[in-house]
Each structure stands twice: as C-alpha cells, then as structure tokens.
Write an enzyme that holds these catalytic residues in place. Structure first.
Site, PDB file in Angstrom:
ATOM      1  N   GLU A   1       0.828  -1.224   0.000  1.00 16.04           N
ATOM      2  CA  GLU A   1       0.000   0.000   0.000  1.00 16.04           C
ATOM      3  C   GLU A   1       0.856   1.264   0.000  1.00 16.04           C
ATOM      4  O   GLU A   1       0.551   2.230   0.696  1.00 16.04           O
ATOM      5  CB  GLU A   1      -0.946   0.015   1.213  1.00 16.04           C
ATOM      6  CG  GLU A   1      -2.202  -0.792   1.034  1.00 16.04           C
ATOM      7  CD  GLU A   1      -3.153  -0.215  -0.008  1.00 16.04           C
ATOM      8  OE1 GLU A   1      -3.095   0.993  -0.281  1.00 16.04           O
ATOM      9  OE2 GLU A   1      -3.912  -1.010  -0.572  1.00 16.04           O
TER      10      GLU A   1
HETATM   11  C1  LIG Z   1       2.772  -9.576   0.762  1.00 19.15           C
HETATM   12  C2  LIG Z   1       2.501  -8.530  -0.265  1.00 19.15           C
HETATM   13  C3  LIG Z   1       1.197  -8.310  -0.682  1.00 19.15           C
HETATM   14  C4  LIG Z   1       0.945  -7.404  -1.709  1.00 19.15           C
HETATM   15  N1  LIG Z   1      -0.331  -7.296  -2.208  1.00 19.15           N
HETATM   16  C5  LIG Z   1      -0.541  -6.569  -3.341  1.00 19.15           C
HETATM   17  C6  LIG Z   1      -1.800  -6.598  -4.010  1.00 19.15           C
HETATM   18  O1  LIG Z   1      -2.745  -7.250  -3.583  1.00 19.15           O
HETATM   19  N2  LIG Z   1      -1.931  -5.887  -5.155  1.00 19.15           N
HETATM   20  C7  LIG Z   1      -0.920  -5.160  -5.679  1.00 19.15           C
HETATM   21  O2  LIG Z   1      -1.097  -4.543  -6.727  1.00 19.15           O
HETATM   22  N3  LIG Z   1       0.299  -5.101  -5.067  1.00 19.15           N
HETATM   23  C8  LIG Z   1       0.501  -5.794  -3.913  1.00 19.15           C
HETATM   24  N4  LIG Z   1       1.730  -5.762  -3.286  1.00 19.15           N
HETATM   25  C9  LIG Z   1       2.802  -5.008  -3.917  1.00 19.15           C
HETATM   26  C10 LIG Z   1       3.261  -3.820  -3.102  1.00 19.15           C
HETATM   27  O3  LIG Z   1       2.329  -2.791  -3.175  1.00 19.15           O
HETATM   28  C11 LIG Z   1       4.652  -3.444  -3.647  1.00 19.15           C
HETATM   29  O4  LIG Z   1       5.553  -4.433  -3.172  1.00 19.15           O
HETATM   30  C12 LIG Z   1       5.084  -2.072  -3.223  1.00 19.15           C
HETATM   31  O5  LIG Z   1       4.301  -1.094  -3.847  1.00 19.15           O
HETATM   32  C13 LIG Z   1       6.558  -1.812  -3.548  1.00 19.15           C
HETATM   33  O6  LIG Z   1       6.871  -2.173  -4.856  1.00 19.15           O
HETATM   34  P1  LIG Z   1       8.157  -3.092  -5.114  1.00 19.15           P
HETATM   35  O7  LIG Z   1       8.037  -4.286  -4.268  1.00 19.15           O
HETATM   36  O8  LIG Z   1       8.269  -3.289  -6.580  1.00 19.15           O
HETATM   37  O9  LIG Z   1       9.376  -2.259  -4.573  1.00 19.15           O
HETATM   38  P2  LIG Z   1      10.106  -1.048  -5.310  1.00 19.15           P
HETATM   39  O10 LIG Z   1       9.100  -0.097  -5.866  1.00 19.15           O
HETATM   40  O11 LIG Z   1      11.127  -1.595  -6.219  1.00 19.15           O
HETATM   41  O12 LIG Z   1      10.803  -0.345  -4.074  1.00 19.15           O
HETATM   42  C14 LIG Z   1      11.994  -0.862  -3.454  1.00 19.15           C
HETATM   43  C15 LIG Z   1      12.534   0.192  -2.485  1.00 19.15           C
HETATM   44  O13 LIG Z   1      12.877   1.381  -3.221  1.00 19.15           O
HETATM   45  C16 LIG Z   1      12.197   2.502  -2.681  1.00 19.15           C
HETATM   46  N5  LIG Z   1      11.788   3.387  -3.772  1.00 19.15           N
HETATM   47  C17 LIG Z   1      11.202   3.039  -4.939  1.00 19.15           C
HETATM   48  N6  LIG Z   1      10.967   4.137  -5.683  1.00 19.15           N
HETATM   49  C18 LIG Z   1      11.398   5.196  -4.976  1.00 19.15           C
HETATM   50  C19 LIG Z   1      11.413   6.594  -5.190  1.00 19.15           C
HETATM   51  N7  LIG Z   1      10.912   7.139  -6.307  1.00 19.15           N
HETATM   52  N8  LIG Z   1      11.933   7.397  -4.228  1.00 19.15           N
HETATM   53  C20 LIG Z   1      12.423   6.861  -3.088  1.00 19.15           C
HETATM   54  N9  LIG Z   1      12.444   5.549  -2.828  1.00 19.15           N
HETATM   55  C21 LIG Z   1      11.923   4.727  -3.750  1.00 19.15           C
HETATM   56  C22 LIG Z   1      10.977   1.948  -1.975  1.00 19.15           C
HETATM   57  O14 LIG Z   1      10.523   2.811  -0.943  1.00 19.15           O
HETATM   58  C23 LIG Z   1      11.521   0.623  -1.431  1.00 19.15           C
HETATM   59  O15 LIG Z   1      12.150   0.820  -0.201  1.00 19.15           O
HETATM   60  C24 LIG Z   1       1.998  -6.637  -2.239  1.00 19.15           C
HETATM   61  C25 LIG Z   1       3.290  -6.821  -1.758  1.00 19.15           C
HETATM   62  C26 LIG Z   1       3.564  -7.759  -0.794  1.00 19.15           C
HETATM   63  C27 LIG Z   1       4.972  -7.954  -0.349  1.00 19.15           C
END
Ligand SMILES: Cc1cc2nc3c(=O)[nH]c(=O)nc-3n(C[C@H](O)[C@H](O)[C@H](O)COP(=O)(O)OP(=O)(O)OC[C@H]3O[C@@H](n4cnc5c(N)ncnc54)[C@H](O)[C@@H]3O)c2cc1C
Length: 604
Positions: free
Chosen positions: A456
């Site tokens: 989220e």
């Molecule tokens: C158990 C679980 C359930 C989930 N359920 C759903 C679901 O039902 N539906 C759905 O759509 N998604 C879901 N998600 C996805 C979740 O919303 C994403 O994991 C989250 O938005 C982060 O994306 P990412 O994992 O690709 O990390 P990334 O976006 O790659 O981020 C990695 C790190 O980089 C940092 N970062 C990235 N971009 C920036 C920036 N511009 N500036 C500063 N820092 C940055 C982030 O803060 C983080 O610390 C779920 C995730 C998990 C783990």
C-alpha cells in the site's frame, strides 16, 4: 483491548453523535455494541485458534488448485455470513448502513486474532470501488456477489517491473472485436501482461475471483500513453459470467504463474498472475477478457478513491499486531520469575525471584508497546471517524475532514507500520530467548507486521507523499487545519491537572515541525527537500501521536481508575522518551542534510 476500544469509541471520539445522522438513524449504541460483540466472538472462535496453523501450513499449489487449510474456509464463511462484507452498504442491497468507524473497529478483532486469514478487506474495497465507479450492471453482477461473499476480489496494480512506479505498468488492453462497446458488462477488452504480488489472487474460498486490473490501452500508434494518465481499470473475472452474473462455464485467460513464499502473513495467498498468455482460450482465443470501469485513462483516479480506507485498514492491521504482541508479552512478564530487585543493600540471593514485570527496564518495554499500540488505535479510530464525517457530515465539516485526511492518511498508514513493528520487536525482547522461538506467538506477530511498511505504498513513498504533496497542497491548507486542531487540544490541556507541561511540549513540537517544513522547502528544490522525507514522516508522526495522546488523556477521567493511570503513564512515557526524538529527525530535514543525496553508488 475491548475496554480500551470501548473507551476510545464512546468516551473519546463520541461515536454516539453519529446516531443523529439520517444515514445511521436506525442504529443505537446497542446495535453498534452487538456488531462489535459478534465480530469479537467470531474472531475468538474462528480466527485466533488457527493463527499458528495458517503460518505453518502455507498455501500450496498442486498444479491445478491452490490448497488452503480448512480453517481458512470456515473463517471466511463465518465472516461472510456475519454480513460484515457489506457493513457500510445501504439496507436496500443487503447492507447494514454502519458507520465506517464501527466497521473498522469491528475488523480490528480479526486483525488481532489472525491477521493473515483476512476478512476480505480487498473484496470489500474492490466492491466499494465498483459501487462508486462501475455501471449499474457492473454493480449488480460483480459488487453484489462480492458483498454477499459468493465471490471475492483482488487489486492488481503491481507488476514485476512496476511497484512504487505504477506509471510503468506494462499490461496492455485492446478492444475485443468490433462490437466491444456493446457488451452489457461494459466495454470489453483483451488484456495481456503479468501482475506481481497479487494478494488472494488464486484460491478456492469462493466460486469466482474478481480481479480489478490496471492496464494501458494503446493509442493508434500501438503505444501506451506514458505516465499514469494512460492507465485504465478493468474487471477481469477468473471465470466468465453472463449479463445476469451466472457462470458461463468458461475459464478466463488468467493463470497462476506461482505463489510467493513470504516472511509472514502466510494465511493469504500471494500470487504472480499471467493475464492473456493463452493457457485458457475464452471464445477460442488467447487474451484475458476484461470490462472497462469508468473512463479510459482514469484507472488510477478510481483506485485512489479507495486509498483512505485501504490505508487506514493497513494501519489498523499493524496496530492490532502491535496490540497482540503487547498483550502476549504483558502476560508473560507477569508470570516469568527472573532476577531480584536491586535495593540499597544490593541483591538478596536468598530471596525469591520476582516476576520480570517488576524490573524497570521491562516496564519500559511494556510502556513503549502500550504507548505505540494504544496510541495508534486511537489515531486509526480518529481517522475512521473523519471518513464518516467526509461521507455524512455537513458540507463545511465534510470539507475539513477531507483536508485532514489528506495529511493524516500517510501517518495513519505508516506510523503503526513502523512503531507497532517496533512494539513487536520489544515483545520478543520481553520474552528473551523464548520470544525468539515458535513456542510463543510474538515472533510471528513481528513477521506478519513486517509487511506493513512495504505494501500500500512503501514507507519512503508515503514520506514523499506527505512532505512533497500533502503538507504543501492548497497553500498548506491541510497542515494549517491540523495545526488548529492540535492548538485546540493544547488550549484545553493547559489548565488540566498534570497536562500543562505536555501541552507546552506539544506546542513547541508543532512549531518545530512547521519551521522544518518551511526550511525543507526554502530553496524550492524538490530533491533537497525530499531527500529527508522519511525522517520528516517520523517526526511528523510522533508529533501527531503526541497530540493524540494528549487529547486521549483529556478524556481519561471517564475511564476506570486503572485505565486512567495507565493512560496517563503512557502519555508521560511518550512525552519523556519518544517526542524528544523529533529534534534529531527535524535537524536533517531543516538543514536539508545532503549526505544521502550526494552519496554515490561507487562509494558504498
Ligand atoms: C505480501 C505482499 C502483498 C501485496 N499485495 C498486493 C496486491 O494485492 N496488489 C498489488 O497490486 N500489489 C501488492 N503488493 C505489492 C506492493 O504494493 C509493492 O511491493 C510495493 O508497492 C513496492 O513495490 P516493489 O516491491 O516493486 O518495490 P520497489 O518499488 O522496487 O521499491 C523498493 C525500495 O525502493 C524505494 N523506492 C522506490 N521508488 C522510490 C522513489 N521514487 N523514491 C524513493 N524511494 C523509492 C521503496 O521505498 C523501497 O524501499 C503486495 C506486496 C507484498 C509484499
């Protein structure tokens, strides 16, 4: 926890005042209480006993079906039968027309009992979105089946390469045939792409699964519009249905590519879903059939409509995990004899050991947990009450509630995710070596809670939202209004016995946060301001919680004597040990400390 919840609802936020609103006129304090009683009972009987089971018996895929423990099926059935999926909906469609505050409070019991068995928060969110943005047919066919618990819902935003940056969504949707606009369920498209991390994306708890999927509709040049403007929203059912909502017997082209094996929250499946890869061929061809919701290009706007409630839901889940760890470690501390008191004459080895709750350092850890978990619960209920104000209040007060929610929602999501996770870590510490084993529940609470800073919107993204948008939007209107509300509490606390000093301390904190906000933006260079957005979020959150605690303390006279003393001690703890931390956080914000920004990849 129930006593605290009742105190916060009845004596602090004055839930009863909502009964004067026409929408809630048929309710009474008794009907609200009975909803809480029912949910507390179902959580105790159908959820709590299986929290460890769903952790150890992870969902598994046998190549055909995803298998979940029988207990999860029974919990889902009991929850759906309670009517809670449609708690806030109109009576005409089988809802209970409950305030969101009551719905949120009732759901808190399940989060505390077994967070990952889940209560269909995604299903409710999915159906609520359709009630707001769907056509009459989409509401009737999809939303109503979800509210009834016959079908469940998902939110498919993330992709392997597009998590925080949703503008990079690569799933494509193309019109399905010349008559694509004539489908009674909405303009019909074929979707192709991969969605990652989709919670509850595959299971057999319900007859059908309704995916809400973000995808881009390519323009005439075959390319998608760059950025979030190009994103549209589609209903993609796992099994195809006719215009009356009957299953047609045909499988849609949505295939489970795999299950993710998580650190915690293992009772819910988490899936990688392939849309349109051709595993199934609806109508004889590959491509997942999806129905457009709202207008093309408005997909994220529709999704954001859900965000306040979804984020309060995440904050509340984090809070209740903090609460669960607090209660477990409190119980342990009362029963674990270890060590002897330090007296002026040293320790008397011949005397019996004392329960560890007698040691000041253990009390410190328990007080911290109490301050985090109870404070967070109060914050979440306050925000839930704002949601009710937004939906049912007079125009001016609804407008103010909306403004306050803008600034408070990032805090409501993030603060419990960080500090109730810290509470869980302290709970493990209170149990010592036992806390680090699976013989006690606290390590699972920590693992379950670790998710909340990630989904989220990650912590870092929430922080950028707060400092980059929420506190500066409309000339800082939301921040100014929040400052007025905090000022009003300070004014009331000034003359109250024992609260004058914390009131002054809070006034100083408020002034410091305001000054740091200005200093961060004084050069007008976003990368300078936002490099320290996370320390800003931490300081802002602590100031908000200090305000919440002071305000709660003003109502503490209504509580029992032990509750009152407990709340005043938590307040004292928070102001002595926690609030002073904001100075370090705000120092780097105000000076626009550049080390993180300037550090280079090769220097690590
Ligand atoms: C158990 C679980 C359930 C989930 N359920 C759903 C679901 O039902 N539906 C759905 O759509 N998604 C879901 N998600 C996805 C979740 O919303 C994403 O994991 C989250 O938005 C982060 O994306 P990412 O994992 O690709 O990390 P990334 O976006 O790659 O981020 C990695 C790190 O980089 C940092 N970062 C990235 N971009 C920036 C920036 N511009 N500036 C500063 N820092 C940055 C982030 O803060 C983080 O610390 C779920 C995730 C998990 C783990």
């Amino acid at each position: 926890m129930r006593e605290t919840l009742d105190f916060l609802l009845d004596d602090w936020i004055g839930l009863g005042s909502l009964l004067q609103r026409p929408r809630f006129a048929d309710h009474s304090p008794e009907t609200f209480a009975s909803v809480l009683d029912t949910c507390e009972r179902i959580a105790r009987e159908k959820y709590a006993p299986f929290n460890r089971l769903v952790d150890t018996e992870e969902p598994r895929f046998d190549g055909e079906r995803v298998i979940l423990p029988q207990a999860t099926h029974e919990a889902w059935k009991a929850y759906a039968e309670s009517g809670m999926l449609a708690a806030a909906q109109d009576y005409e469609i089988g809802g209970m027309q409950l305030p969101y505050t009551v719905e949120a409070a009732a759901n808190a019991f399940f989060a505390k009992a077994a967070v990952s068995i889940g209560t269909g928060m995604l299903t409710t969110g999915n159906a609520n979105l359709l009630m707001k943005h769907g056509t009459e047919a989409q509401k009737r066919v999809f939303a109503l089946a979800e509210f009834g618990g016959r079908w469940s819902g998902t939110m498919c935003l993330s992709e392997p390469q597009a998590g925080s940056s949703l503008s990079d969504v690569a799933t494509r949707a193309v019109p399905d045939g010349a008559d694509f606009e004539a489908d009674p369920l909405g303009p019909r498209y074929r979707l192709r792409g991969n969605k990652m991390w989709i919670s509850a994306g595959e299971h057999e708890l319900t007859e059908n699964i309704i995916h809400l999927v973000l995808a881009k509709i390519p323009g005439p040049d075959g390319k998608g519009i760059p950025g979030t403007r190009g994103i549209s929203l589609f209903i993609v059912p796992k099994k195809l249905v006719d215009a009356e909502g009957r299953l047609t017997g045909e499988r849609n082209d949505v295939a489970l590519a795999g299950l993710n094996h998580k650190c915690g929250w293992r009772g819910t499946t988490n899936t990688l879903l392939n849309f349109g890869e051709g595993k199934f061929r609806p109508g004889g061809e590959a491509g997942a059939v999806g129905f457009l919701v709202g207008q093309p290009g408005q997909g994220l706007r529709c999704m954001f409509h859900m965000m306040n409630e979804a984020r309060i839901g995440v904050g509340l889940a984090a809070t209740m995990l903090g609460y669960a760890g607090y209660e477990a470690s409190l119980d342990y501390a009362r029963n674990r004899p270890q060590g002897r008191p330090m007296t002026a004459a040293g320790k008397d080895a011949a005397s019996p050991q004392v329960p560890i709750i007698e040691h000041a350092d253990v009390k410190r850890m328990l007080l911290a947990q109490k301050a985090y978990a109870e404070g967070a619960l109060a914050l979440e209920l306050y925000c839930a009450r704002l949601v009710d104000e937004l939906h049912t209040g007079e125009e001016a007060s609804a407008h103010e509630a909306g403004l306050l929610l803008e600034v408070l929602t990032p805090v409501a999501k993030s603060w419990p995710s960080e500090w109730c996770l810290e509470a869980n870590s302290l709970a493990i510490q209170v149990l010592g070596g036992y806390g680090y084993t699976r013989d006690f529940p606290v390590e699972q609470y920590w693992r379950d809670n670790r998710l909340n800073m990630i989904h989220e919107g990650t912590h870092g993204i929430q922080a950028i939202d707060l400092l980059g948008r929420k506190v500066v939007m409309d000339g800082g209107a939301g921040l100014k209004l929040l400052a007025m509300r905090i000022g009003a509490t300070i004014e009331r606390a000034g003359p109250a016995a024992g609260l004058a000093a914390p009131a002054r301390q809070l006034a100083t904190a408020l002034q410091k946060v305001g000054a740091a906000t200005q200093a961060a933006w004084s050069t007008g260079v976003p990368e300078e301001a936002l490099a320290n957005a996370t320390p800003y979020l931490q300081a802002f959150g602590h100031m908000v919680l200090a305000w919440i605690w002071l305000d709660v303390a003003l109502a503490a006279g209504e509580a029992s004597e032990a509750q009152r003393q407990g709340k005043l001690s938590a307040l004292r703890y928070f102001f002595a040990y926690e609030l002073p931390k904001i100075d370090a956080w705000l120092a780097v914000v105000a000076s626009r400390e550049p080390v993180c920004r300037e550090m280079q990849d090769g220097w690590f």
